[in-house]
Design a protein around this motif. Structure first.
Motif, PDB file in Angstrom:
ATOM      1  N   TYR A 177       0.826  -1.206   0.000  1.00 28.34           N
ATOM      2  CA  TYR A 177       0.000   0.000   0.000  1.00 28.34           C
ATOM      3  C   TYR A 177       0.857   1.252   0.000  1.00 28.34           C
ATOM      4  N   ARG A 178       1.910   1.257   0.813  1.00 27.03           N
ATOM      5  CA  ARG A 178       2.777   2.427   0.887  1.00 27.03           C
ATOM      6  C   ARG A 178       3.506   2.676  -0.422  1.00 27.03           C
ATOM      7  N   LEU A 179       3.865   1.603  -1.110  1.00 32.53           N
ATOM      8  CA  LEU A 179       4.622   1.755  -2.346  1.00 32.53           C
ATOM      9  C   LEU A 179       3.744   2.097  -3.548  1.00 32.53           C
ATOM     10  N   THR A 180       2.457   1.868  -3.437  1.00 30.88           N
ATOM     11  CA  THR A 180       1.584   2.077  -4.601  1.00 30.88           C
ATOM     12  C   THR A 180       0.554   3.192  -4.415  1.00 30.88           C
ATOM     13  N   SER A 181       0.306   3.633  -3.197  1.00 27.03           N
ATOM     14  CA  SER A 181      -0.705   4.659  -2.979  1.00 27.03           C
ATOM     15  C   SER A 181      -0.146   6.037  -3.261  1.00 27.03           C
ATOM     16  N   LYS A 182      -1.030   6.973  -3.407  1.00 26.86           N
ATOM     17  CA  LYS A 182      -0.624   8.351  -3.699  1.00 26.86           C
ATOM     18  C   LYS A 182       0.102   8.978  -2.535  1.00 26.86           C
TER      19      LYS A 182
END
Length: 294
Positions: A286-291
């Motif tokens: 999530y941290r690597l792909t979220s805005k």
């Protein structure tokens, strides 16, 4: 009156809260409790066993267990290939449906959802028969094109499982991405066309950025599902035990410890460790792909 309405509204959540407590919290608490004990045999091992408190010994053993660690690494490496491929195919199908009329999109959507409606065990049995060199058509089809492939060989078993999982999961992910596409303002498309943008440019510059949240959601769900994979490898093991061992995936290691070795306390500790790995992997994804990570 306001307080009364709030209590009435909260009452509708009681079935969910009870289910969450009895089906999630209590089993998790029980697993954590069991993971802190070990079974000791009395005498020469001919007598009964007693459970003794061992603290974090089971967790220390799990963190140094090569079978468990290798299975986690094996599945993570497989996920790094299979999940992007599945999401890319789902995205392309969703973009294709978005170009159709509502009636045509509805028909194609139902057709693409059919594989997901099939239970995973049934889908695995169907594909194992398709892969079979004795009764399946794929081996004969490969020979027509000069391909001598064996889907149960060590070099082909992961692609075979990946093809099965992709076929089974693209419909579900496609529906989520397609639903997100329906929320994109249509005025943006018209403005882009007036500026001379092609359909591919509209898809890359407008549609894909708008469905980024849906891609993150489907990707995170796929990561969670992948680390819990069990049905497909277990069925493949019945066909090719020399290729798919009993420690092929983390869940298979836990199953083997619990029901074959009878080491329930150690299996509970491995289950808790796998849950922690799932949480860390989901958070990192999530941290690597979220805005917010930009």
């Amino acid at each position: 009156m306001v307080r009364s309405q709030r209590w009435k509204g909260a009452a509708f959540t009681v079935p969910f809260q009870l289910g969450f407590v009895f089906l999630y919290l209590i089993p998790i608490g029980y697993a954590v409790h069991e993971s802190l004990y070990r079974s000791r045999s009395s005498g020469l091992g001919l007598g009964g066993t007693t459970d003794t408190f061992s603290g974090l010994a089971n967790y220390r053993q799990g963190l140094t267990d090569p079978a468990f660690l290798d299975s986690v690494l094996r599945v993570l490496l497989f996920a790094c290939v299979q999940i992007p491929v599945m999401l890319l195919v789902s995205l392309l199908l969703a973009l294709f449906l978005d170009t159709l009329t509502s009636r045509a999109a509805g028909r194609f959507r139902i057709l693409l959802l059919v594989p997901y409606m099939i239970p995973g065990v049934v889908a695995a049995i169907v594909w194992i028969n398709l892969y079979s060199p004795d009764v399946g058509p794929l081996t004969s089809l490969g020979k027509v094109f000069g391909l001598d492939w064996n889907f149960f060989a060590p070099s082909m078993v992961w692609p075979a499982i990946g093809n099965l999982l992709t076929w089974h999961g693209i419909g579900y992910n496609m529906v989520i991405i397609y639903s997100a596409l329906q929320g994109v303002p249509r005025e943006l498309f018209e403005a882009a066309r007036l500026d001379g943008a092609s359909e591919s440019r509209i898809a890359l510059s407008i549609k894909v950025p708008y469905v980024r949240g849906a891609l993150v959601l489907t990707g995170m769900l796929s990561v969670i599902q992948m680390l819990q994979i069990f049905n497909e490898p277990a069925l493949f093991r019945n066909v090719t035990p020399q290729t798919v061992g009993d420690s092929f995936t983390p869940i298979m290691v836990i199953y083997n410890q619990a029901f074959n070795a009878g080491n329930y306390h150690y299996a509970a500790a491995l289950s808790v460790l796998l849950a922690l790995i799932l949480g860390v992997a989901s958070f990192l994804f999530y941290r690597l792909t979220s805005k917010e990570a930009d």
